[in-house]
Scaffold this motif. Structure first.
Motif, PDB file in Angstrom:
ATOM      1  N   LYS A  40      -1.244   3.753   4.048  1.00  0.00           N
ATOM      2  CA  LYS A  40      -0.647   3.267   5.293  1.00  0.00           C
ATOM      3  C   LYS A  40      -0.925   4.235   6.439  1.00  0.00           C
ATOM      4  O   LYS A  40      -1.266   3.818   7.559  1.00  0.00           O
ATOM      5  CB  LYS A  40       0.861   3.110   5.094  1.00  0.00           C
ATOM      6  N   ALA A  41      -0.792   5.538   6.163  1.00  0.00           N
ATOM      7  CA  ALA A  41      -1.061   6.539   7.199  1.00  0.00           C
ATOM      8  C   ALA A  41      -2.535   6.537   7.594  1.00  0.00           C
ATOM      9  O   ALA A  41      -2.876   6.657   8.777  1.00  0.00           O
ATOM     10  CB  ALA A  41      -0.642   7.920   6.700  1.00  0.00           C
ATOM     11  N   LYS A  42      -3.412   6.383   6.608  1.00  0.00           N
ATOM     12  CA  LYS A  42      -4.845   6.344   6.905  1.00  0.00           C
ATOM     13  C   LYS A  42      -5.191   5.136   7.763  1.00  0.00           C
ATOM     14  O   LYS A  42      -5.981   5.227   8.708  1.00  0.00           O
ATOM     15  CB  LYS A  42      -5.633   6.310   5.597  1.00  0.00           C
ATOM     16  N   SER A  43      -4.590   3.990   7.436  1.00  0.00           N
ATOM     17  CA  SER A  43      -4.833   2.788   8.227  1.00  0.00           C
ATOM     18  C   SER A  43      -4.333   2.960   9.659  1.00  0.00           C
ATOM     19  O   SER A  43      -4.971   2.506  10.610  1.00  0.00           O
ATOM     20  CB  SER A  43      -4.154   1.591   7.559  1.00  0.00           C
ATOM     21  N   TRP A  44      -3.192   3.633   9.808  1.00  0.00           N
ATOM     22  CA  TRP A  44      -2.645   3.842  11.150  1.00  0.00           C
ATOM     23  C   TRP A  44      -3.519   4.802  11.954  1.00  0.00           C
ATOM     24  O   TRP A  44      -3.763   4.597  13.145  1.00  0.00           O
ATOM     25  CB  TRP A  44      -1.226   4.379  11.035  1.00  0.00           C
ATOM     26  N   LEU A  45      -4.013   5.862  11.303  1.00  0.00           N
ATOM     27  CA  LEU A  45      -4.843   6.836  12.005  1.00  0.00           C
ATOM     28  C   LEU A  45      -6.189   6.242  12.407  1.00  0.00           C
ATOM     29  O   LEU A  45      -6.713   6.546  13.482  1.00  0.00           O
ATOM     30  CB  LEU A  45      -5.056   8.071  11.119  1.00  0.00           C
ATOM     31  N   THR A  46      -6.750   5.408  11.543  1.00  0.00           N
ATOM     32  CA  THR A  46      -8.037   4.798  11.886  1.00  0.00           C
ATOM     33  C   THR A  46      -7.911   3.788  13.022  1.00  0.00           C
ATOM     34  O   THR A  46      -8.912   3.399  13.613  1.00  0.00           O
ATOM     35  CB  THR A  46      -8.639   4.094  10.659  1.00  0.00           C
TER      36      THR A  46
ATOM     37  N   PRO B 268       0.828  -1.216   0.000  1.00  0.00           N
ATOM     38  CA  PRO B 268       0.000   0.000   0.000  1.00  0.00           C
ATOM     39  C   PRO B 268       0.857   1.259   0.000  1.00  0.00           C
ATOM     40  O   PRO B 268       1.999   1.257   0.461  1.00  0.00           O
ATOM     41  CB  PRO B 268      -0.817  -0.132   1.294  1.00  0.00           C
ATOM     42  N   SER B 269       0.282   2.334  -0.506  1.00  0.00           N
ATOM     43  CA  SER B 269       0.999   3.600  -0.567  1.00  0.00           C
ATOM     44  C   SER B 269       1.142   4.200   0.828  1.00  0.00           C
ATOM     45  O   SER B 269       0.526   3.741   1.802  1.00  0.00           O
ATOM     46  CB  SER B 269       0.255   4.576  -1.484  1.00  0.00           C
TER      47      SER B 269
END
Length: 213
Positions: free
Chosen positions: A79-85, A74-75
């Protein structure tokens, strides 16, 4: 001299092969035009050099992103979105899934027949019955050999298909590794050229400004 139209059309793809070079040179030319104008103040030269250095560092992120995409990762944004969620205080919905599996068994039923010489058989009847039974045995052996040959053929075909799939996966992995090792050279070259010009402008900004007055 008559100009060949097909050769003129071939110029565009020929130039496109060096598109990364034109991109790198274009950014440097814009920076030099901004910095090397007469009476350019020193802060403008220094900030322009700093911008080139930031762009050079950004090419590192560009190269890493290209490598992640090449291997199906993943981009950085995803990756950042997954971590924030995954923040513990955020309310999340959980979905439970239930799956089951069963076993399927298959088998083959075989029926065999034999010839009985009957009651009170004569020697000729016994010999005839024995001959017929021997014939049936040969037929059973032939049928069993045919089934075994078919099974061996299926196993051999499955192994060949598996070998082809594994070889295809190995070739694909080799291509990805080769692209990772050599395909990012153009990105590194772009970053190095921008960093070189940027560091030069930032370091010698005062001297360049004095020279342009």
């Amino acid at each position: 001299m008559q100009i060949n139209i097909s050769r003129i059309k071939a110029i565009r793809p020929w130039l496109a092969e060096a598109r990364y070079t034109w991109f790198s040179v274009g950014v440097i030319l814009v920076a030099l035009i901004i910095s090397l104008r007469p009476n350019t103040p020193e802060p403008v030269i220094r900030i322009t050099g700093l911008a080139l250095q930031i762009l050079g560092i950004a090419t590192v992120i560009w190269g890493i992103s290209e490598t992640r995409v090449l291997f199906g990762q993943p981009s950085f944004v995803a990756k950042a979105k997954s971590w924030l969620t995954g923040f513990p205080l955020l309310r999340r919905q959980y979905t439970a899934t239930v799956s089951g599996s069963g076993f399927l068994t298959t088998g083959k039923a075989r029926a065999h027949s034999t010839h009985n010489p009957g009651t009170n058989p004569t020697i000729e009847d016994r010999i005839a019955s024995l001959e017929r039974n021997i014939t049936l045995i040969h037929e059973r052996i032939t049928g069993t050999e045919k089934e075994m040959d078919d099974e061996f053929r299926k196993v051999s075909d499955a192994l060949k298909n598996e070998e082809r799939e594994r070889q295809s996966e190995v070739d694909s992995l080799h291509s990805k590794l080769e692209a990772t090792g050599t395909g990012g050279v153009h990105i590194s070259a772009i970053g190095a050229s921008w960093l070189f010009v940027g560091v030069t402008l930032s370091t010698a900004a005062l001297e360049i400004s004095e020279f342009l007055k």
